[in-house]
Design an enzyme around this catalytic site. Structure first.
Site, short mmCIF file in Angstrom:
data_model
loop_
_atom_site.label_atom_id
_atom_site.label_comp_id
_atom_site.label_asym_id
_atom_site.label_seq_id
_atom_site.Cartn_x
_atom_site.Cartn_y
_atom_site.Cartn_z
N LYS A 176 0.84 -1.21 0.00
CA LYS A 176 0.00 0.00 0.00
C LYS A 176 0.87 1.26 0.00
CE LYS A 176 -2.03 -1.10 3.94
NZ LYS A 176 -1.34 -2.37 4.25
N ARG A 220 -9.98 1.18 8.01
CA ARG A 220 -9.55 -0.17 8.38
C ARG A 220 -10.63 -0.92 9.13
NH1 ARG A 220 -3.63 0.56 8.50
NH2 ARG A 220 -2.76 -1.42 9.10
N ARG A 273 11.76 -5.57 5.31
CA ARG A 273 11.56 -4.13 5.05
C ARG A 273 12.45 -3.24 5.92
NH1 ARG A 273 5.64 -1.91 5.63
NH2 ARG A 273 5.79 -3.00 7.61
N ARG A 287 14.15 0.05 11.07
CA ARG A 287 13.13 -1.00 10.89
C ARG A 287 12.01 -0.73 11.87
NH1 ARG A 287 15.24 -5.51 7.62
NH2 ARG A 287 17.38 -4.89 7.14
N ARG A 303 -1.07 -8.77 13.38
CA ARG A 303 -1.57 -7.75 12.43
C ARG A 303 -2.37 -8.42 11.31
NH1 ARG A 303 3.92 -5.01 11.09
NH2 ARG A 303 2.78 -4.03 9.37
P1 AP5 Z 1 4.84 -1.60 1.93
O1 AP5 Z 1 4.56 -0.76 0.74
O2 AP5 Z 1 5.56 -0.97 3.08
O3 AP5 Z 1 3.51 -2.34 2.42
P2 AP5 Z 1 2.26 -1.79 3.22
O4 AP5 Z 1 1.05 -2.43 2.62
O5 AP5 Z 1 2.28 -0.29 3.30
O6 AP5 Z 1 2.52 -2.48 4.62
P3 AP5 Z 1 2.38 -1.90 6.10
O7 AP5 Z 1 3.16 -2.84 6.98
O8 AP5 Z 1 2.74 -0.45 6.17
O9 AP5 Z 1 0.87 -2.09 6.35
P4 AP5 Z 1 0.13 -2.01 7.66
O10 AP5 Z 1 -1.23 -1.82 7.14
O11 AP5 Z 1 0.33 -3.16 8.57
O12 AP5 Z 1 0.84 -0.80 8.45
P5 AP5 Z 1 0.40 0.70 8.75
O13 AP5 Z 1 1.61 1.52 8.84
O14 AP5 Z 1 -0.70 1.12 7.85
O15 AP5 Z 1 5.67 -2.88 1.43
C1 AP5 Z 1 6.21 -3.82 2.36
C2 AP5 Z 1 7.62 -4.28 1.90
O16 AP5 Z 1 7.48 -5.02 0.68
C3 AP5 Z 1 8.56 -3.11 1.56
O17 AP5 Z 1 9.86 -3.49 1.95
C4 AP5 Z 1 8.47 -2.97 0.03
O18 AP5 Z 1 9.68 -2.49 -0.52
C5 AP5 Z 1 8.17 -4.41 -0.40
N1 AP5 Z 1 7.25 -4.47 -1.54
C6 AP5 Z 1 6.17 -3.68 -1.79
N2 AP5 Z 1 5.54 -4.09 -2.94
C7 AP5 Z 1 6.23 -5.16 -3.40
C8 AP5 Z 1 6.09 -6.01 -4.54
N3 AP5 Z 1 5.10 -5.84 -5.42
N4 AP5 Z 1 6.98 -7.01 -4.70
C9 AP5 Z 1 7.99 -7.20 -3.79
N5 AP5 Z 1 8.20 -6.41 -2.70
C10 AP5 Z 1 7.32 -5.41 -2.50
O19 AP5 Z 1 -0.23 0.55 10.22
C11 AP5 Z 1 0.60 0.22 11.32
C12 AP5 Z 1 -0.24 0.20 12.60
O20 AP5 Z 1 -0.79 1.51 12.83
C13 AP5 Z 1 -1.46 -0.73 12.59
O21 AP5 Z 1 -1.10 -2.05 12.95
C14 AP5 Z 1 -2.36 -0.05 13.65
O22 AP5 Z 1 -1.93 -0.33 14.94
C15 AP5 Z 1 -2.11 1.43 13.38
N6 AP5 Z 1 -3.05 1.99 12.40
C16 AP5 Z 1 -2.75 2.52 11.17
N7 AP5 Z 1 -3.85 2.93 10.53
C17 AP5 Z 1 -4.88 2.65 11.37
C18 AP5 Z 1 -6.29 2.80 11.24
N8 AP5 Z 1 -6.85 3.34 10.13
N9 AP5 Z 1 -7.08 2.39 12.29
C19 AP5 Z 1 -6.53 1.87 13.42
N10 AP5 Z 1 -5.20 1.68 13.58
C20 AP5 Z 1 -4.38 2.06 12.57
MG MG Z 2 2.47 1.09 4.88
#
Ligand code: AP5
Ligand code: MG
Length: 218
Positions: free
Chosen positions: A13, A88, A127, A160, A172
């Site tokens: 994402k 979410r 990552r 990280r 998660r």
């Molecule tokens: P990346 O692009 O970083 O993936 P992502 O989908 O953004 O993964 P996240 O871990 O950020 O998602 P998340 O939803 O758990 O975390 P968030 O920060 O939103 O890609 C991942 C890796 O793969 C990278 O190294 C990239 O280079 C590689 N990659 C990407 N595409 C690829 C491909 N096609 N092929 C190969 N490699 C690839 O949320 C974190 C925490 O915040 C949550 O757990 C929660 O506690 C809180 N939070 C955030 N938003 C909310 C909400 N709306 N409501 C409640 N709590 C929330």
């Molecule tokens: Mg992300």
């Protein structure tokens, strides 16, 4: 253009939202990034979010809805924005509907990135990101061009995420299936859902998204 990126942790994402934000010159609103910034600042929001995020649970709906409501009122969101990691839960999705309706704005599309569970774990465990500008990399899939130097800003320090530990990643993923995956049906019923194959390479996924958006605007 108002887009939502939907998908499990590690689906890509953030990677795709960053690219699309640069391409269309509209902001990427990542609730995860905003919460991590609040934690780094030691703000009240950060204090509330820190332990919840480190366990892999979701932060309360009220808190994230408030953050998004405040952020989309900024002038840079006037021409549109990309939501990365929000909504979410069904409660967040319905709050977003109400918010957009109040501002006479319409959601363009929801892009669902479909990725297998095993791939997600591989992606998250490899990552890392630049400590200066936040550019995201991967030990195998996306290394820096020059070892130890950020392609985007030349920074030499990397970090990280604390919630990328194996046990938190499983939590998660469970939370995603329980709380977030129902949004796939929610947006399908509204005829907004566009699913792409998130298992393809980063460039291929960007190409699929560009094709989807070209069809939406045709
Ligand atoms: P990346 O692009 O970083 O993936 P992502 O989908 O953004 O993964 P996240 O871990 O950020 O998602 P998340 O939803 O758990 O975390 P968030 O920060 O939103 O890609 C991942 C890796 O793969 C990278 O190294 C990239 O280079 C590689 N990659 C990407 N595409 C690829 C491909 N096609 N092929 C190969 N490699 C690839 O949320 C974190 C925490 O915040 C949550 O757990 C929660 O506690 C809180 N939070 C955030 N938003 C909310 C909400 N709306 N409501 C409640 N709590 C929330
Ligand atoms: Mg992300």
């Amino acid at each position: 253009m108002i887009l939502i990126f939907l998908g499990p942790p590690g689906a890509g994402k953030g990677t795709q939202a960053t690219r699309l934000s640069a391409k269309h010159a509209i902001p990427q609103l990542s609730t995860g990034d905003m919460l991590r910034a609040a934690i780094a600042d030691g703000s009240d929001v950060g204090l509330k979010a820190k332990a919840v995020m480190e366990r892999g649970d979701l932060v309360s709906d009220d808190l994230v809805i408030g953050i998004i409501e405040e952020r989309i009122a900024h002038a840079d969101c006037r021409e549109g924005f990309i939501l990365d990691g929000f909504p979410r839960t069904l409660a967040q999705a319905s709050a977003l509907d109400a918010l957009l309706e109040r501002q006479a704005k319409a959601l363009t599309s929801v892009i669902e990135l479909r990725v297998d569970d095993d791939e997600m774990v591989t992606r998250i465990s490899g990552r890392f990101s630049c400590a200066s500008c936040g550019e995201s990399y991967h030990d195998t899939f996306r290394q820096t061009k020059v070892s130890g130097v950020c392609d985007a800003c030349g920074g030499t320090s990397f970090k990280r995420r604390p919630d990328d530990k194996a046990e938190t990643v499983s939590k998660r993923l469970l939370v995603y299936y329980k709380e977030t995956s129902p949004l796939i049906g929610y947006y399908y019923c509204k005829d907004k859902l566009k699913s792409v194959d998130g298992m393809a390479s980063i460039d291929e996924v960007s190409g699929q998204i560009a094709d989807v958006l070209a069809r939406v605007h045709a």
